[in-house]
Design an enzyme around this catalytic site. Structure first.
Site, PDB file in Angstrom:
ATOM      1  CE  LYS A   1       5.476  -3.294  12.845  1.00 37.84           C
ATOM      2  NZ  LYS A   1       6.227  -3.975  11.813  1.00 37.84           N
TER       3      LYS A   1
ATOM      4  CB  SER B   1      -8.092   9.927  11.928  1.00 40.97           C
ATOM      5  OG  SER B   1      -7.695   8.694  12.472  1.00 40.97           O
ATOM      6  CE1 TYR B   2      -0.496  13.142   8.578  1.00 43.57           C
ATOM      7  CE2 TYR B   2      -1.323  15.347   9.049  1.00 43.57           C
ATOM      8  CZ  TYR B   2      -0.279  14.494   8.750  1.00 43.57           C
ATOM      9  OH  TYR B   2       0.988  14.982   8.632  1.00 43.57           O
ATOM     10  CB  ALA B   3      -1.592   9.983  13.557  1.00 43.56           C
TER      11      ALA B   3
ATOM     12  CD  GLU C   1       6.578   4.933  11.511  1.00 44.51           C
ATOM     13  OE1 GLU C   1       7.719   4.684  11.951  1.00 44.51           O
ATOM     14  OE2 GLU C   1       6.197   4.607  10.371  1.00 44.51           O
TER      15      GLU C   1
ATOM     16  CB  SER D   1      -0.906   0.003   1.241  1.00 43.11           C
ATOM     17  OG  SER D   1      -0.111   0.049   2.400  1.00 43.11           O
TER      18      SER D   1
ATOM     19  CG  ASP E   1      -0.492  -2.414   9.837  1.00 45.15           C
ATOM     20  OD1 ASP E   1      -1.365  -3.140   9.328  1.00 45.15           O
ATOM     21  OD2 ASP E   1       0.699  -2.433   9.497  1.00 45.15           O
TER      22      ASP E   1
ATOM     23  CG  ASP F   1       2.716  -6.195  13.095  1.00 42.71           C
ATOM     24  OD1 ASP F   1       3.746  -6.427  13.763  1.00 42.71           O
ATOM     25  OD2 ASP F   1       2.752  -5.784  11.917  1.00 42.71           O
TER      26      ASP F   1
ATOM     27  CD  GLU G   1       8.490  -0.240  13.485  1.00 42.31           C
ATOM     28  OE1 GLU G   1       8.118  -0.463  14.665  1.00 42.31           O
ATOM     29  OE2 GLU G   1       9.366  -0.888  12.908  1.00 42.31           O
ATOM     30  CG  ASN G   2       1.995  -1.075  13.174  1.00 42.37           C
ATOM     31  OD1 ASN G   2       2.277  -0.479  12.133  1.00 42.37           O
ATOM     32  ND2 ASN G   2       2.029  -2.388  13.271  1.00 42.37           N
TER      33      ASN G   2
ATOM     34  CE  LYS H   1      -2.998  -0.073   4.490  1.00 43.18           C
ATOM     35  NZ  LYS H   1      -2.854  -0.761   5.748  1.00 43.18           N
TER      36      LYS H   1
ATOM     37  CB  THR I   1       7.320  -7.066  13.698  1.00 40.48           C
ATOM     38  OG1 THR I   1       6.327  -6.475  12.864  1.00 40.48           O
ATOM     39  CG2 THR I   1       8.694  -6.551  13.317  1.00 40.48           C
TER      40      THR I   1
HETATM   41  N1  ADE Z   1       0.941   6.726   8.089  1.00 49.17           N
HETATM   42  C1  ADE Z   1       0.136   5.673   7.941  1.00 49.17           C
HETATM   43  N2  ADE Z   1      -1.071   5.939   8.413  1.00 49.17           N
HETATM   44  C2  ADE Z   1      -1.043   7.186   8.900  1.00 49.17           C
HETATM   45  C3  ADE Z   1      -1.973   8.021   9.547  1.00 49.17           C
HETATM   46  N3  ADE Z   1      -3.213   7.602   9.783  1.00 49.17           N
HETATM   47  N4  ADE Z   1      -1.589   9.230   9.920  1.00 49.17           N
HETATM   48  C4  ADE Z   1      -0.330   9.629   9.686  1.00 49.17           C
HETATM   49  N5  ADE Z   1       0.589   8.896   9.087  1.00 49.17           N
HETATM   50  C5  ADE Z   1       0.245   7.688   8.697  1.00 49.17           C
END
Ligand code: ADE
Length: 476
Positions: free
Chosen positions: A141, A94-96, A100, A28, A157, A139, A143-144, A45, A180
């Site tokens: 971790k 939603s945008y974080a 990470e 993706s 994720d 999963d 990164e997620n 995504k 992982t």
């Molecule tokens: N990378 C992957 N998903 C994200 C999200 N929801 N917000 C910010 N970065 C990302």
């Protein structure tokens, strides 16, 4: 192809302006995009339908969508819309904004105790919620674990999550390896099963990682990592806070039923009562101001993939600043990742620019069988496709060829004449506007291009990669 309809899906790709690339893996691409009507930003995504069906990944994606759409909790990314076109599936999440948790751990080497405590507590609440929903993430971790604008967690994720039995799809194999290596619980390695307490093992690994900067079972090879996991071979540094050592020791327990937080060990209430969490305001944690920590460069200007980030709303879509699509290959490998692609896919006949002479010859001879070869002047075609070129009120279909050199030429495919060329220089910049529309800025002119197939991101990425390659070679 089954429809993805369980969340509102009134929107489509044309309702969003793409601002930048957030991340990418084999399956993706995630982009930051703005909803044109509301002005709100989302992480979208994007998954390739053909690839999903070829690789039999559709059930996994459907499961991910199913799980995320059920989650209603501030500590998880929210799925706002889903839609699809002939080629792709889109999940509007939603945008974080702060990226990470891993970047923060790396930027700080390890997190200050107060931060580790705060974020461990947020993860505990998130896991408690998942436990109530009978979902195992599998999963978990750093990164997620993403961080929002106000620095609270948002877990993402759910591609490998395990659902309650009644919601499992037939194709779901409970015994396959997921996760992982460094966060995998021993039961998955020994009995090939994960259970409700498997995420608590990952929590133990993450608490350790936040406080030391390393995972407890890290090693050079996966084989040794697994050996260490099954034999519970880890050591907390003696300098580590004693409550933290005790908590980690009680989470990293081989028998999942003996892990702190498991039903047999008094559930989440006992976990939350551990002295490490003394002082945590469990009721209102999501409203608390998180303790301060150093920001990684990703949030200050560059992200882990090498793309620039914006700092102000105006920066977002501005071509000369952070809004421009950037090279994403930094996180993958040093060499340019311009792989050989299928010419039928309209990608080109090249493509590593570092090809051996032999390989280049082979590809050139394949290219020679095509009608476009005569325009290439002995160079490899790196990307090819039909685009609409908009100038003023006129709109013309042209075949665009991105060539070694580098050059971008465009051809009238009815007369097979070259109609023009976009001049290359270091100043050439691409800008994705929507999934279909992108701009190529050169000094004194902006080319307004439309890819009806929705490949604007791919075009920009390839052009930027080629540009970067020639800059690194001092050939631009
Ligand atoms: N990378 C992957 N998903 C994200 C999200 N929801 N917000 C910010 N970065 C990302």
């Amino acid at each position: 192809m089954e429809k993805f309809t369980s969340v509102p899906n009134k929107k489509g790709p044309d309702d969003f302006m793409v601002a930048k690339l957030l991340g990418e893996d084999e399956e993706s691409t995630v982009v930051l995009a703005q909803d044109v009507s509301s002005g709100k930003y989302y992480a979208i995504k994007i998954l390739d339908q053909e690839k999903l069906s070829q690789e039999d990944k559709l059930s996994q994606v459907k499961k991910e969508q199913h799980v995320i759409s059920r989650l209603e909790h501030p500590f998880f990314v929210k799925l706002h819309y889903t839609f699809e076109d002939e080629k792709r599936l889109y999940f509007v999440l939603s945008y974080a904004k702060n990226g990470e948790l891993l970047s923060y751990i790396e930027a700080n080497t390890y997190l200050p105790l107060e931060c580790a405590k705060f974020y461990s507590a947020e993860i505990v609440l998130a896991l408690e919620y998942l436990n109530c929903m009978h979902i195992i993430h599998r999963d978990l971790k750093p990164e997620n674990i993403l961080l929002t604008d106000d620095m609270h967690i948002q877990i993402t994720d759910f591609g490998t999550a395990k659902l309650p039995p009644e919601n499992r799809t037939n194709s779901e194999r409970t015994t396959s390896f997921v996760g992982t290596a460094e966060y995998v619980p021993p039961e998955l390695l020994t009995t090939k099963r994960s259970c409700a307490s498997s995420d608590l093992w990952a929590l133990g690994c993450i608490v350790y990682q936040m406080l030391t900067g390393k995972t407890p079972f890290h090693d050079d090879s996966e084989y040794f990592v697994f050996q260490k996991i099954v034999s519970r071979d880890f050591k907390c540094p003696t300098t580590m806070n004693e409550d933290a050592q005790d908590l980690i020791g009680k989470l990293l327990v081989v028998d999942p039923d003996d892990r702190l937080g498991s039903a047999r060990q008094g559930g989440f209430d006992r976990l939350k009562a551990h002295p490490f969490f003394r002082g945590i305001n469990w009721q209102n944690l999501h409203k608390e101001t998180p303790p301060m920590m150093h920001r990684p460069s990703s949030v200050l200007g560059k992200d882990r993939l090498g793309s620039e980030t914006f700092k102000t709303a105006e920066d977002r879509l501005s071509p000369s600043k952070g809004g421009t699509m950037r090279r994403v290959s930094q996180g993958m490998d040093k060499q340019l990742r311009l792989q050989c692609s299928d010419p039928e896919d309209n990608e080109g006949y090249g493509l590593s620019l570092n090809l051996s002479e032999e390989e280049k010859e082979r590809r050139l001879s394949k290219q020679a069988e095509t009608p476009w070869n005569k325009f290439a002047d002995g160079r490899l075609i790196l990307k090819i496709g039909e685009l609409e070129k908009k100038r003023g009120l006129s709109l013309k279909y042209r075949q665009f060829l991105l060539l070694e050199g580098p050059r971008i030429i465009y051809i009238d495919s009815s007369t097979m004449e070259i109609k023009g060329e976009i001049p290359w220089s270091k100043e050439l910049m691409t800008e994705v506007k929507t999934f279909k529309v992108f701009l190529v800025h050169v000094p004194g002119r902006t080319y307004h291009l439309i890819d009806r197939k929705g490949n604007a991101i791919k075009w920009c990425r390839k052009i930027e990669e080629v540009k970067q390659f020639y800059i690194e070679q001092n050939r631009l």
